[in-house]
Each structure stands twice: as structure tokens, then as C-alpha cells.
Write an enzyme that holds these catalytic residues in place. Structure first.
Site, PDB file in Angstrom:
ATOM      1  N   ASP A   1      43.442  59.900  -8.440  1.00 28.54           N
ATOM      2  CA  ASP A   1      43.444  58.711  -7.603  1.00 28.54           C
ATOM      3  C   ASP A   1      44.781  58.653  -6.874  1.00 28.54           C
ATOM      4  OD1 ASP A   1      42.809  56.352  -6.448  1.00 28.54           O
ATOM      5  OD2 ASP A   1      42.788  55.161  -8.294  1.00 28.54           O
TER       6      ASP A   1
ATOM      7  N   ASP B   1      40.296  58.600  -1.162  1.00 35.18           N
ATOM      8  CA  ASP B   1      41.514  58.813  -1.937  1.00 35.18           C
ATOM      9  C   ASP B   1      41.298  59.029  -3.421  1.00 35.18           C
ATOM     10  OD1 ASP B   1      40.627  56.265  -2.284  1.00 35.18           O
ATOM     11  OD2 ASP B   1      42.617  55.366  -2.374  1.00 35.18           O
ATOM     12  N   GLU B   2      40.069  59.200  -3.854  1.00 31.07           N
ATOM     13  CA  GLU B   2      39.881  59.497  -5.274  1.00 31.07           C
ATOM     14  C   GLU B   2      38.688  60.415  -5.485  1.00 31.07           C
ATOM     15  OE1 GLU B   2      38.536  56.270  -7.812  1.00 31.07           O
ATOM     16  OE2 GLU B   2      38.206  55.002  -6.061  1.00 31.07           O
TER      17      GLU B   2
END
Lengths: 417, 372
Positions: free
Chosen positions: A41, A134-135
Site C-alpha cells: 500500500d 496505489d495498492e
């Protein structure tokens, strides 16, 4: 205890600092080198990208989000210290942190950075399941021989590379399944590296609240609390049939999660179930022209995404949120699946007309579900709408122009409303 | 109230009433049938607030009066009673129960006061005429398959019944469409109907009306206003609100310039379509028609399940044509043809296709092709 220096990536055996470089960034766990399911993350991703690209922002509280009426999509850690959280209404965030610099999101930049990160992850394993820009989950099982290093080392290498090459930090959660990996990545943010081993699982979960589970929101929490389930140990007291009877398929999942079990595979091939888009207005409105403009934009965005994925859908949903936050949804099944913005817009518009004027609205959204491949869609025309075929051709032509000259090259007048 | 009535007569009256009653409904009185006894007959009245049906039956009325009782329960009871039984209905004002007695069976049913029962307001009808049941049956039977179920286009959720000019003068016409297919059925204009306002008869009314039209020779009294329509036999009166909306201008939908003519035996055609469609995907049901001189090849190609092909000898003299349709739509229109060959008139693979029976212009169907 097996340990790893996250700076020089050297494994060693116990100690609070790295014996070789003296760094305090050390992770230790008895099962450190045996675990292979990870969740990565990025830390305050949008805000970090903005700070990276504009060094003047480095020490300032930065909030990414749109306008006074919007919500916070990301806040940097400086702003978070002041109490700003994601999804918080912007006016509230600015009350807490009046000196914050509000930056409008630059999605195309974030998407580009996300692709760079993805390329780095591709070097580690093919089993990547992105959850958002983003993860992502990564499954590194069986890659040790290939890389000549255990997953933990490769993952520490990944975040180090992100920092060195992209100037961005991320946190890693490492465990034996997706649920625990995701929980772990959140334990020690930013720049975290947390491990939940098999052995620690039961002890770790014991008194944690059930809201730790991804997908247990306030509503589910309330219904669980009604029967006295607040923590994982409360869950353990229920047997599987009782949970399933009470909560259906969620009950079955809860029973397993309570025991730290999660059999879901890390895979990016999960079929998509729906495509939707919604927008919160700068000002509540009941002006039909303004709402119509929003509806068209939403329909176009959904159609664009459907076209990009080669999908079409049979069910069109309209979502409206009134000024008092009450949500209205209306849905309708089409006879012929569609991926065309025009059909989507017209269908949603008919639903909107059915709802009628119910005062001021603050949000409007539209969605497409019951998805199918695009070659099964838009196969037959409408007798009563002989111009539909022409509009459809125009839309395809517009798409082709945009592909070549950019998304602003040609737009409908109603987009400007 | 106390009446005695023959089981068969009662069953017929009650079944008509209970089918109007909405199964899922939140207003208790709407689940009930209103029973009114007077003179030598009894009346059963049921409504869903949009449709009202009143069914009159001869009965031995010992004591006049009225009450309401759950329509489905009463229907179930009467249905299960032995044929030929004499049924006695007794309403007891004091207990608020209705007793149903037949032979050794005895039922006591809860009632609701008759005053609570909503009776549809009577209205002025602009047009009153009679039409033979057989004619009305043809108008509705041949058009109802094309009624739309899309709620967003509520004005298509019925059959548009109106008077219009056709080649041979004025006709009574029924039109239904859902945007994918359209049916246009004409009948000779009944005397006195020329001034009838055009009305959209809702789907449910069409279904209920059908039960009045079994007897070819029966004359049906039809009354039409802007907001309501009424169909009556001597025993049954069906009153319905009409759909408050404007039916779209269907005339521009019916292709005029289609020149490619295919003539085919309708039942052979339907069977072949049905056979090849077996392998088509559940959802798209696309069938491809390839036309060459006097030859029609029907085919389905479904990547997931397989392929099928069948050839038919037909009358076709135009240039080659490939066109796709939803198999279900083809079957529906082909099944409307019962006397002569089906005649299809095509234009291009993207244009609506017209179908009729021989050269009969009084029943015309239009179907939209699909991409295959």
C-alpha cells in the site's frame, strides 16, 4: 529470530539494528522467510506524488480533493496529524487544517506512476491483484528459487526501489493470506513492514474489532453488534451454521476469517461485476439542466470505461443523493446490453424522469452491471428511435477522434452544462 | 345476506374476480371480493383500483345484503368443492363472518365491511358500440405479444386501440410495440365506433378481457372515454383505466419501401428457426438468415455452445441478403400466421423487416434485425 534489514536487504539473525549498515529499519519474525502473500500500500499516494513533483509542498499539509464541496481523497501525513482523514468533507478538513494546500487530483499522472510501480511488481511475480492505483496484493509463493531470495527480501527490495527510483514510499503487510496481509500493511504506516505469522494469527486477532475486516462497514457492524459480535473472539463463539443462517454468505466468510482463514487467491482475473461513476456537486441543485449535464458526463465516463475493458452491461442504475443524504437508486434491465454512452444516458434519463423532482440533490451517479463481452452488445436497434443508429455511429467516430487527438478534442455541448 | 348458488356458476364468477385481485398488495380490502345479493342474482366485484370486474350470476337469494371476503380463499374453497354441489353463503352481521356451506363442508371466513370497498367511479363514455367477441379476440391476441414490459416507456405497456384510415376506408386498429417488434392489426369498423377516442389498453386488462371473448358469436358492448374503457357481456362487466400517455407515431416505423420479398411456409419456417436456435446463447438468441435464389439458410453460431444450420426451399428472387434476428421474435410473428404463407419484406440487414400473411394487409408485423 530471522530478521531483515530493509535498507541493505541483508538477512541476519536477531538484533535491533542491522549488523552491517546499522540501520534501525529492521523487521523480525520467526516465520519471516516462510510467508509469501503480501499487500503493498503506497503511503498517502496522491499527496506523495504531488510533494515529489512540487518540493515547495514538502513540509506543508497537503490535501488532494476537489473544491469546497468535495471530499478529501488523500491527505498527506502532515495533514493527517491535524485530524484530516480520507473521505472527510472538504469543509471539515479545512476547519481542522485551515493552512492546508488543496490540490486538485491529477489522475493521469497518478495512473502513470501506478504503471511504473506495477512494472516493478511484475519483476517479482505474475500473481498481482491491484485493488486500486496505489495498492495491490502479491503472491510470491514458489518464487524463492527464481529470485534466489525469500519473498520478504524481494518485497523490502520493491519498496526500496520505489523510494530510490520514484521517490515514493509504501508499506508492506506480509502474511499467509490476503485478509491478514491487508490488515498487516496498515499496522505500521508509513514506510511499514509488518508480518502476521501463522503462529501469531489467533493471538493477533483475538480482541480486534470485526470492523478490521474489509467490507464490514457501519451497517454490517450494527447488525453484528445486535447479536453481540464486536470482536473476533465474539465471532469464535458462533458455530458455522448459526453464522451462515444469520448472515448468509457473509456469515460463512466471517467464520473462516475469525480463524484467520482466507482461501481467496491473489488474482487479477476477477471478473468485473459493475462499472459506475458518481459525482458530488459543488452546490446542491434541482436544476434539471445542470443535473442533465452531470448525467451525460457520468454516462460518458462509464461508457468510456466499459469500452476500454471491452465490456457492456444489461442493467443501468441511477443513483441520486438528496441534500439530506438520503440515497435514491433506480435500476432497469435493457433487452440488449450496451456500452454506448448515448443508450446509457437515455436510459438513466428516463429513470431520472421517473424519480421526478424530489428537492435538492447533492450527488448523482450512474452505473452499468450484469456485464458481458462487448460483442454481445448493442446488436439490435430501436424501431421507435430510428436516429439511434446514427447517434451510435457518431459516438464511435467521436471515440476514434479522441483516441487520436486526446479526450478534449471533441465533446458534446451538454458536457459544458 | 343469505344465498344459495350452484358450485359451477359460483366458481366461474369468483375465478374471474380473483384474477383481477393483486396477489401482493398492502391494502387488505383490495384482496377481497364484494358480494352483493339482490332480487334473483348475486354480483361479485373485484378491483385493483385500475381494473374493476363485476360478474353477475343467478342465485337463490333468501336474504338480500352484501359483504366482502378474501377473493383467493373463496376461490380456492369453491374450486375444491365437488362438482354440482349447492353452495350456501351466509353473512352474519353480528360475528362479521361469512359462512360457506356445501354438503358436509362448512367454512367460516373473516369479512371486511362493504362500505370500505372502493367502487370505481362511473364516467361518461364518448363512444358506445358493440363488436363481436371473435373480432376483438383477433385484435388483441395477435398484438399482445409485442406489448413492452419496460416501465420507463409506460406508454408502450398496452395495446393502442384506435380508429384510423386504411386503404379501404376507416378501420378499428390495434397496435403494440416494444421498440423491437411491432404488430398492427386491423378490423372492420363496428357501427357507431367512428368517434371513439384512441386509448392504450393496459397489458393486464388485455389479459382479463381475453376471458370474456371465448364465445365467437357473443356481442361485446364496448364503451370508450379518454380515461376509461369498458367491455361487457350480459354477465360480466370489465372496466379499466387506460394508460395516461401518448402512443408514439407508429406509422413512420412501418417500412414502405422494402422490396426484397421472401415467401415461406410459416410453420416450416418456425420449426426450422426453433431447431437451429437450440444452440444459440440463452441471452442473444441470434439467428442468421442467408437468402439466395429460392433458398433460405438459417444458421446460428454461438462460440460457447456450437453451431447449427438448416436449409429451406422458399420463394425468393432478389439479390443475396444476410440478416440476423432474435429467434424469439421470429417465432412469435411466425406463429401469428395460420392460413397462408408468411411473406417477409426486407430492405437491408440494418433496416426493419415487415411480415404479413400472404397479401393480407390487415395484420402486419415489423421486426428489428440484429447484428450477427
Amino acid at each position: 529470530m530471522p530478521s531483515l534489514c530493509r535498507d541493505c536487504l541483508i538477512p541476519f539473525n536477531a538484533g535491533r539494528r542491522c549488523p552491517s549498515c546499522g540501520s534501525p529499519l529492521v523487521v523480525s519474525d520467526p516465520e519471516l522467510f516462510d510467508l509469501s502473500i503480501a499487500h503493498m500500500d503506497c503511503d498517502a499516494f496522491y499527496a506523495s506524488v504531488e510533494k515529489r513533483d512540487n518540493p515547495e509542498l514538502a513540509d506543508k499539509p497537503v490535501i488532494i480533493g476537489g473544491g469546497k464541496r468535495g471530499v478529501v481523497s488523500t491527505a498527506c501525513y502532515v495533514a493527517r496529524i491535524r485530524g484530516v482523514k480520507s473521505a472527510m468533507p472538504m469543509f471539515k478538513a479545512l476547519d481542522l487544517c485551515p493552512d492546508a494546500v488543496v490540490v486538485k487530483p491529477r489522475m493521469s499522472v497518478y495512473a502513470e506512476v501506478s504503471r511504473e510501480i506495477r512494472a516493478m511488481m511484475d519483476d517479482l511475480t505474475p500473481a498481482i491483484e491491484p485493488l486500486s492505483l496505489d495498492e495491490a496484493f502479491l503472491d510470491l509463493s514458489g518464487t524463492q528459487k527464481l529470485h534466489g531470495a525469500p519473498p520478504a527480501v524481494m518485497l523490502a527490495g520493491l519498496v526500496k526501489r520505489m523510494k530510490d527510483e520514484l521517490g515514493l514510499t509504501g508499506s508492506i503487510g506480509l502474511s499467509h493470506n490476503k485478509f491478514l496481509a491487508k490488515v498487516a500493511s496498515d499496522l505500521d504506516k508509513p514506510r511499514g513492514f509488518s508480518v502476521i505469522s501463522r503462529q501469531e494469527t489467533a493471538g493477533f486477532l483475538e480482541n480486534k474489532p470485526v470492523r478490521l475486516i474489509w467490507g464490514i462497514g457501519p451497517a454490517a457492524q450494527t447488525s453484528l453488534e445486535k447479536v453481540g459480535i464486536r470482536t473476533f473472539s465474539d465471532l469464535l463463539r458462533w458455530d458455522q451454521t448459526a453464522l451462515s443462517e444469520r448472515f448468509g454468505s457473509m456469515g460463512y466468510r466471517l467464520w473462516h476469517l475469525a480463524r484467520g482463514q482466507d482461501k481467496r487467491r491473489v488474482s487479477n482475473n476477477e471478473p468485473m461485476k459493475s462499472i459506475s461513476n458518481e459525482t458530488t456537486f459543488f452546490e446542491d441543485t434541482n436544476n434539471p439542466d445542470i443535473l442533465d449535464g452531470h448525467l451525460w458526463r457520468m454516462a460518458e465516463k462509464v461508457a468510456d470505461r466499459a469500452k476500454a475493458k471491452g465490456l457492456a452491461g444489461r442493467v443501468v442504475t441511477l443513483k441520486l443523493k438528496r441534500a439530506n443524504h438520503a440515497v435514491l437508486t433506480r435500476r432497469v434491465s435493457l433487452r440488449d446490453a450496451t456500452q454506448m454512452a448515448d443508450t446509457l444516458y437515455r436510459t438513466a434519463r428516463a429513470l431520472f424522469d421517473q424519480v421526478g423532482d424530489q428537492g435538492l440533490y447533492r450527488l448523482l451517479g450512474c452505473g452499468l452491471s450484469d456485464l458481458c463481452p462487448e460483442d454481445e452488445a448493442d446488436k439490435s436497434g430501436d424501431l421507435l428511435d430510428p436516429n439511434a443508429a446514427k447517434r451510435s455511429e457518431a459516438e464511435r467516430a467521436t471515440d476514434a477522434i479522441r483516441k487520436r487527438f486526446g479526450s478534449d478534442a471533441i465533446i458534446k455541448g451538454r458536457t459544458l452544462r | 345476506m343469505k344465498i344459495s348458488i350452484e358450485r359451477g356458476t359460483l366458481l366461474k364468477a369468483v375465478s374471474q374476480a380473483q384474477s383481477v385481485v393483486e396477489r401482493r398488495n398492502t391494502i387488505p380490502i383490495l384482496a377481497n371480493v364484494l358480494i352483493e345479493a339482490e332480487g334473483d342474482s348475486v354480483q361479485f366485484r373485484a378491483t385493483d383500483l385500475d381494473i374493476e370486474v363485476v360478474d353477475k350470476a343467478p342465485a337463490q337469494v333468501e336474504r338480500a345484503g352484501a359483504t366482502t371476503v378474501a377473493a383467493t380463499t373463496l376461490h380456492e374453497i369453491v374450486r375444491k368443492l365437488p362438482d354440482g354441489a349447492l353452495v350456501t353463503l351466509t353473512a352474519d352481521g353480528a360475528t362479521g363472518r361469512l359462512t360457506v356451506e356445501a354438503g358436509r363442508s362448512n367454512f367460516s371466513l373473516a369479512t371486511l365491511p362493504r362500505e370500505d370497498f372502493p367502487v370505481m367511479a362511473s364516467s361518461e363514455y364518448q363512444s358506445n358500440f358493440t363488436a363481436p367477441a371473435g373480432m376483438l379476440r383477433r385484435l388483441f391476441d395477435k398484438s399482445k405479444f409485442a406489448i413492452s414490459t419496460e416501465e420507463t416507456r409506460y406508454y408502450l405497456n398496452g395495446v393502442y386501440l384506435h380508429v384510423t384510415d386504411a386503404d379501404g376506408g376507416k378501420v378499428l386498429r390495434a397496435v403494440a410495440t416494444d421498440g423491437h417488434r411491432l404488430a398492427r392489426i386491423d378490423a372492420e369498423l363496428p357501427a357507431g365506433s367512428a368517434e371513439m377516442p384512441g386509448v392504450i389498453v393496459p397489458r393486464k386488462t388485455v389479459g382479463e378481457l381475453r376471458k370474456l371473448l371465448d364465445d365467437d358469436e357473443m356481442d361485446i358492448a364496448v364503451s370508450v372515454s379518454e380515461t376509461k374503457v369498458r367491455f361487457a357481456t350480459p354477465d360480466i362487466t370489465l372496466t379499466s383505466k387506460v394508460i395516461d400517455g401518448t402512443f408514439p407515431d407508429y406509422t413512420r416505423v412501418i417500412p414502405q419501401g422494402n422490396t426484397r420479398r421472401l415467401e415461406v411456409d410459416a410453420s416450416e419456417f418456425a420449426q426450422a428457426v426453433d431447431r437451429v436456435a437450440t444452440v444459440s446463447s440463452e441471452r442473444s438468441r441470434a439467428v442468421k438468415l442467408q437468402l439466395e435464389e429460392d433458398r433460405l439458410i438459417l444458421s446460428v453460431n454461438a462460440p460457447d455452445s456450437g453451431a447449427a444450420e438448416e436449409e429451406l426451399a422458399v420463394a425468393y428472387g432478389d439479390e443475396r441478403l444476410e440478416i440476423g434476428f432474435n429467434a424469439k421474435y421470429l417465432l412469435e410473428i411466425a406463429s401469428q400466421v395460420d392460413r397462408e404463407n408468411a411473406v417477409f419484406m426486407f430492405n437491408s440487414a440494418g433496416d426493419p423487416t415487415l411480415m404479413r400473411e400472404g397479401n393480407d394487409q390487415s395484420a402486419v408485423y415489423v421486426v428489428m434485425p440484429m447484428r450477427v
